[in-house]
Structures are given as C-alpha cells and as structure tokens.
Scaffold this motif. Structure first.
Motif, PDB file in Angstrom:
ATOM      1  N   ASN A 196     -23.730  88.868   1.285  1.00 19.48           N
ATOM      2  CA  ASN A 196     -22.793  89.240   0.232  1.00 19.48           C
ATOM      3  C   ASN A 196     -21.786  90.276   0.729  1.00 19.48           C
ATOM      4  O   ASN A 196     -20.611  90.243   0.355  1.00 19.48           O
ATOM      5  CB  ASN A 196     -23.547  89.760  -1.001  1.00 19.48           C
ATOM      6  N   ILE A 197     -22.239  91.196   1.569  1.00 17.52           N
ATOM      7  CA  ILE A 197     -21.325  92.161   2.182  1.00 17.52           C
ATOM      8  C   ILE A 197     -20.320  91.422   3.069  1.00 17.52           C
ATOM      9  O   ILE A 197     -19.116  91.705   3.052  1.00 17.52           O
ATOM     10  CB  ILE A 197     -22.103  93.200   3.013  1.00 17.52           C
ATOM     11  N   ALA A 198     -20.806  90.464   3.855  1.00 20.96           N
ATOM     12  CA  ALA A 198     -19.914  89.676   4.708  1.00 20.96           C
ATOM     13  C   ALA A 198     -18.871  88.942   3.872  1.00 20.96           C
ATOM     14  O   ALA A 198     -17.689  88.893   4.221  1.00 20.96           O
ATOM     15  CB  ALA A 198     -20.720  88.686   5.542  1.00 20.96           C
ATOM     16  N   ALA A 199     -19.295  88.383   2.746  1.00 21.54           N
ATOM     17  CA  ALA A 199     -18.371  87.650   1.877  1.00 21.54           C
ATOM     18  C   ALA A 199     -17.294  88.564   1.316  1.00 21.54           C
ATOM     19  O   ALA A 199     -16.143  88.152   1.150  1.00 21.54           O
ATOM     20  CB  ALA A 199     -19.146  86.987   0.738  1.00 21.54           C
ATOM     21  N   MET A 200     -17.653  89.828   1.018  1.00 20.90           N
ATOM     22  CA  MET A 200     -16.696  90.763   0.421  1.00 20.90           C
ATOM     23  C   MET A 200     -15.627  91.241   1.397  1.00 20.90           C
ATOM     24  O   MET A 200     -14.466  91.413   1.027  1.00 20.90           O
ATOM     25  CB  MET A 200     -17.445  91.979  -0.142  1.00 20.90           C
ATOM     26  N   TYR A 201     -16.009  91.466   2.660  1.00 22.32           N
ATOM     27  CA  TYR A 201     -15.122  92.196   3.572  1.00 22.32           C
ATOM     28  C   TYR A 201     -14.498  91.356   4.685  1.00 22.32           C
ATOM     29  O   TYR A 201     -13.466  91.735   5.224  1.00 22.32           O
ATOM     30  CB  TYR A 201     -15.881  93.374   4.194  1.00 22.32           C
ATOM     31  N   CYS A 202     -15.105  90.242   5.043  1.00 21.53           N
ATOM     32  CA  CYS A 202     -14.657  89.530   6.236  1.00 21.53           C
ATOM     33  C   CYS A 202     -13.505  88.574   5.937  1.00 21.53           C
ATOM     34  O   CYS A 202     -13.506  87.859   4.929  1.00 21.53           O
ATOM     35  CB  CYS A 202     -15.815  88.741   6.850  1.00 21.53           C
ATOM     36  N   ASP A 203     -12.533  88.555   6.857  1.00 23.73           N
ATOM     37  CA  ASP A 203     -11.489  87.536   6.811  1.00 23.73           C
ATOM     38  C   ASP A 203     -12.000  86.231   7.402  1.00 23.73           C
ATOM     39  O   ASP A 203     -11.703  85.147   6.888  1.00 23.73           O
ATOM     40  CB  ASP A 203     -10.261  88.005   7.593  1.00 23.73           C
ATOM     41  N   LYS A 204     -12.728  86.335   8.504  1.00 21.87           N
ATOM     42  CA  LYS A 204     -13.342  85.171   9.144  1.00 21.87           C
ATOM     43  C   LYS A 204     -14.769  85.550   9.560  1.00 21.87           C
ATOM     44  O   LYS A 204     -15.074  86.730   9.773  1.00 21.87           O
ATOM     45  CB  LYS A 204     -12.555  84.744  10.390  1.00 21.87           C
ATOM     46  N   ILE A 205     -15.623  84.542   9.693  1.00 21.69           N
ATOM     47  CA  ILE A 205     -17.027  84.768  10.043  1.00 21.69           C
ATOM     48  C   ILE A 205     -17.441  83.802  11.146  1.00 21.69           C
ATOM     49  O   ILE A 205     -17.158  82.600  11.069  1.00 21.69           O
ATOM     50  CB  ILE A 205     -17.944  84.560   8.818  1.00 21.69           C
ATOM     51  N   TYR A 206     -18.119  84.354  12.161  1.00 18.62           N
ATOM     52  CA  TYR A 206     -18.839  83.546  13.140  1.00 18.62           C
ATOM     53  C   TYR A 206     -20.320  83.563  12.754  1.00 18.62           C
ATOM     54  O   TYR A 206     -20.873  84.622  12.456  1.00 18.62           O
ATOM     55  CB  TYR A 206     -18.699  84.113  14.551  1.00 18.62           C
ATOM     56  N   VAL A 207     -20.941  82.379  12.792  1.00 13.52           N
ATOM     57  CA  VAL A 207     -22.367  82.263  12.490  1.00 13.52           C
ATOM     58  C   VAL A 207     -23.111  81.964  13.777  1.00 13.52           C
ATOM     59  O   VAL A 207     -22.759  81.018  14.496  1.00 13.52           O
ATOM     60  CB  VAL A 207     -22.645  81.150  11.456  1.00 13.52           C
ATOM     61  N   MET A 208     -24.135  82.774  14.078  1.00 15.44           N
ATOM     62  CA  MET A 208     -24.926  82.582  15.284  1.00 15.44           C
ATOM     63  C   MET A 208     -26.351  82.151  14.944  1.00 15.44           C
ATOM     64  O   MET A 208     -26.929  82.590  13.945  1.00 15.44           O
ATOM     65  CB  MET A 208     -24.971  83.868  16.116  1.00 15.44           C
ATOM     66  N   LYS A 209     -26.886  81.295  15.793  1.00 13.18           N
ATOM     67  CA  LYS A 209     -28.292  80.903  15.698  1.00 13.18           C
ATOM     68  C   LYS A 209     -28.771  80.543  17.094  1.00 13.18           C
ATOM     69  O   LYS A 209     -28.114  79.784  17.812  1.00 13.18           O
ATOM     70  CB  LYS A 209     -28.476  79.707  14.752  1.00 13.18           C
ATOM     71  N   ASN A 210     -29.889  81.141  17.498  1.00 11.84           N
ATOM     72  CA  ASN A 210     -30.485  80.866  18.806  1.00 11.84           C
ATOM     73  C   ASN A 210     -29.491  81.031  19.953  1.00 11.84           C
ATOM     74  O   ASN A 210     -29.443  80.226  20.888  1.00 11.84           O
ATOM     75  CB  ASN A 210     -31.077  79.451  18.838  1.00 11.84           C
ATOM     76  N   GLY A 211     -28.655  82.080  19.859  1.00  6.87           N
ATOM     77  CA  GLY A 211     -27.755  82.395  20.962  1.00  6.87           C
ATOM     78  C   GLY A 211     -26.486  81.567  21.031  1.00  6.87           C
ATOM     79  O   GLY A 211     -25.738  81.673  22.006  1.00  6.87           O
ATOM     80  N   LYS A 212     -26.208  80.768  19.985  1.00  9.14           N
ATOM     81  CA  LYS A 212     -25.004  79.937  19.968  1.00  9.14           C
ATOM     82  C   LYS A 212     -24.195  80.181  18.696  1.00  9.14           C
ATOM     83  O   LYS A 212     -24.754  80.574  17.662  1.00  9.14           O
ATOM     84  CB  LYS A 212     -25.370  78.445  20.025  1.00  9.14           C
ATOM     85  N   ILE A 213     -22.886  79.927  18.767  1.00  3.73           N
ATOM     86  CA  ILE A 213     -22.042  79.892  17.581  1.00  3.73           C
ATOM     87  C   ILE A 213     -22.211  78.526  16.933  1.00  3.73           C
ATOM     88  O   ILE A 213     -21.942  77.494  17.552  1.00  3.73           O
ATOM     89  CB  ILE A 213     -20.560  80.117  17.924  1.00  3.73           C
ATOM     90  N   VAL A 214     -22.654  78.516  15.672  1.00  8.10           N
ATOM     91  CA  VAL A 214     -22.897  77.239  14.997  1.00  8.10           C
ATOM     92  C   VAL A 214     -21.876  76.977  13.887  1.00  8.10           C
ATOM     93  O   VAL A 214     -21.818  75.855  13.354  1.00  8.10           O
ATOM     94  CB  VAL A 214     -24.327  77.158  14.431  1.00  8.10           C
ATOM     95  N   ALA A 215     -21.074  77.989  13.522  1.00  6.40           N
ATOM     96  CA  ALA A 215     -20.039  77.787  12.506  1.00  6.40           C
ATOM     97  C   ALA A 215     -19.025  78.913  12.605  1.00  6.40           C
ATOM     98  O   ALA A 215     -19.334  80.008  13.075  1.00  6.40           O
ATOM     99  CB  ALA A 215     -20.638  77.748  11.098  1.00  6.40           C
ATOM    100  N   TYR A 216     -17.791  78.622  12.153  1.00  6.50           N
ATOM    101  CA  TYR A 216     -16.722  79.624  12.132  1.00  6.50           C
ATOM    102  C   TYR A 216     -15.740  79.266  11.042  1.00  6.50           C
ATOM    103  O   TYR A 216     -15.407  78.094  10.838  1.00  6.50           O
ATOM    104  CB  TYR A 216     -15.987  79.665  13.475  1.00  6.50           C
ATOM    105  N   GLY A 217     -15.280  80.271  10.303  1.00  4.64           N
ATOM    106  CA  GLY A 217     -14.282  80.030   9.270  1.00  4.64           C
ATOM    107  C   GLY A 217     -14.222  81.165   8.285  1.00  4.64           C
ATOM    108  O   GLY A 217     -14.789  82.242   8.510  1.00  4.64           O
ATOM    109  N   THR A 218     -13.528  80.947   7.183  1.00  7.46           N
ATOM    110  CA  THR A 218     -13.468  81.942   6.122  1.00  7.46           C
ATOM    111  C   THR A 218     -14.830  82.017   5.424  1.00  7.46           C
ATOM    112  O   THR A 218     -15.659  81.090   5.555  1.00  7.46           O
ATOM    113  CB  THR A 218     -12.403  81.570   5.089  1.00  7.46           C
ATOM    114  N   PRO A 219     -15.090  83.089   4.666  1.00  9.11           N
ATOM    115  CA  PRO A 219     -16.359  83.142   3.931  1.00  9.11           C
ATOM    116  C   PRO A 219     -16.597  81.912   3.062  1.00  9.11           C
ATOM    117  O   PRO A 219     -17.732  81.397   3.018  1.00  9.11           O
ATOM    118  CB  PRO A 219     -16.211  84.417   3.090  1.00  9.11           C
ATOM    119  N   GLN A 220     -15.556  81.417   2.375  1.00 11.33           N
ATOM    120  CA  GLN A 220     -15.741  80.244   1.528  1.00 11.33           C
ATOM    121  C   GLN A 220     -16.101  79.006   2.346  1.00 11.33           C
ATOM    122  O   GLN A 220     -16.882  78.161   1.906  1.00 11.33           O
ATOM    123  CB  GLN A 220     -14.475  79.968   0.706  1.00 11.33           C
TER     124      GLN A 220
END
Length: 258
Positions: A196-220
C-alpha cells in the motif's frame, strides 16, 4: 540524472542471488522495488550504492560506470538512507547531519558557515531542527531515521537510494519520511515492504522474485490480484478509487477461507 543497471548478477558462494537485473531510474521518478523476503531487493540496492560489487554486469550513473567514479564522486550524486543505523560513538544530531557534507570537503577541511546553513536547512525539512544539540543515540527509531534522511539531504545529491528505511517505523513516521522524499523532485529508488505504501508513493515499480525482475510498470499496472498471488502467494482484493486513482490492497487471511 540517470541510474541504470545492466545484467547485474551476484553470487554468495554457489548461491546466485541476482540473476541478470536491468533497471532504469530517471526523469525524477520515484521508483519502487518490491518482492518477498529473499527476492534480492536489498542486494540490488547495495550493488547500486557500492556496498557490494556485482559478480558480473555494470551499474552506471549518467552512462558512466560507477567504478570509474571515486567514492566521493558517487557520494556527490547519490544519497543513501538504509534500514539500520548503529553507531558506537554518541554523535550529536548536528554532527551526524554535517557528515553529509563530507563529499564536498577536502581532507581535514573544517565545516564552514555554508555547511552549517545546509545542515540546519536539512533538519528543518525533516522537522528536527529542535533536536540539533541532542545526542543521536538518545532518539527514537523514527527520529533517528529522519536524522539519517537529513544527513542524505545535506549531501545535496541528485538522487536518493532508500534501502527499506521505514520497515520498523510507526505508520506516522513512514508517511512523514516518504512525504519529504516525494517532495524533493529528484530520482529516488526504494525497496519497499508494504504494497500500500508502494501504491501511494511510486511512479513506477519493479517486482522481484527469486533474484529476477518479474514485472515492471505503474502501481495500477503491477499491483494486481494475480501478481500478488503469484509473487507473494497470498490472496488479496485490490480496490481502485476512480476519483483519485489510488489503490488499496486488502489481504484475505487463509482462516477465513476454511
């Protein structure tokens, strides 16, 4: 200013922690890095702010490898606010913040009137001007984090790296610290635990899992019920306020499904 990583890998022994990470921070955006514990968020940030050296790949500031820069040159461009701040010596608050002026000083050069002005301005920004003469170790965790942020502000850098700085803070201080950072109008990259903090403040988000980027984009784009289930292995309801565009994530505990 632009910070990029190209194909960053890091091993601890035979264990590969980061597996070819490419990210870009530019255009004065607030970039979040999220993911479950052990996904590699803090390890990636430590590569960026030079606590760890990647096994392979490169970190660049404005298209120049950080290893072509001195530590002082890096510190003029990048401030860091980390999660833990332990000090064996009991510095005063103003001395802690004045440490942020070090990259701008010659060896053994004394602090001058301009340094003190910058220090007090930084304390004013974080709402801690009345604490200037206090001992740092006498402060609460939330107060200490605001002083560490003030020290980073005193560096007068073009970017900030936040390595999960709000994890152990009350919600009041989490919002207070991130409000200050958001208002700075500089490049920011932050590992964030709370979605929820990430959704409030971030312009873009990288999602990591097991040492890899698995998603990237706006919070929505990123914070969907499917992604939360896939990455965090929990059920959640994601609500969107149509008027403000704000997201609210509500988790569904397993016991209510039984």
């Amino acid at each position: 200013m632009e910070i990029t990583t190209n194909d960053i890998e890091i091993y601890f022994g035979e264990n590969q922690i980061l597996k070819g990470i490419d990210i870009n921070i530019s255009n004065k955006q607030f970039i979040g890095i999220i993911g479950p514990n052990g996904s590699g968020k803090s390890t990636l940030l430590k590569c960026i702010y030079r606590i760890l050296k990647p096994s392979s790949g490169i970190v660049k500031i404005d298209s120049k490898s950080i290893h072509e820069l001195t530590m002082k040159e890096t510190a003029k461009k990048m401030g860091v606010v980390a999660q833990h701040n332990y000090h064996n010596f009991d510095f005063s608050v103003q001395d802690m913040v004045l440490m942020g002026r070090t990259p701008h000083k010659r060896a053994l050069e004394r602090d001058n009137e301009e340094d003190y002005k910058i220090m007090y301005n930084a304390l004013e920004k974080v709402g801690m001007i009345d604490f200037a003469k206090r001992n740092f170790n006498s402060l609460s965790g939330g107060e200490q984090q605001r002083i560490i942020l003030a020290r980073a502000l005193a560096q007068e850098t073009e970017s900030l790296i936040l390595d999960e700085p709000t994890n152990h803070l009350d919600i009041k201080y989490q919002l207070q610290l991130l409000d200050i950072v958001k208002s700075l109008n500089i490049e920011v990259v932050s590992a964030i635990h709370d979605l929820n903090i990430a959704a409030m403040y971030c312009d873009k988000i990288y999602v990591m899992k097991n040492g890899k980027i698995v998603a990237y984009g706006t919070p929505q784009e990123v914070l969907t019920e499917k992604l939360i289930k896939d990455v965090y292995e929990v059920d959640a309801k994601v609500n969107l306020d149509e008027e403000t565009g704000e997201l609210n994530i509500i988790y569904r505990p397993n016991y209510k499904s039984n």
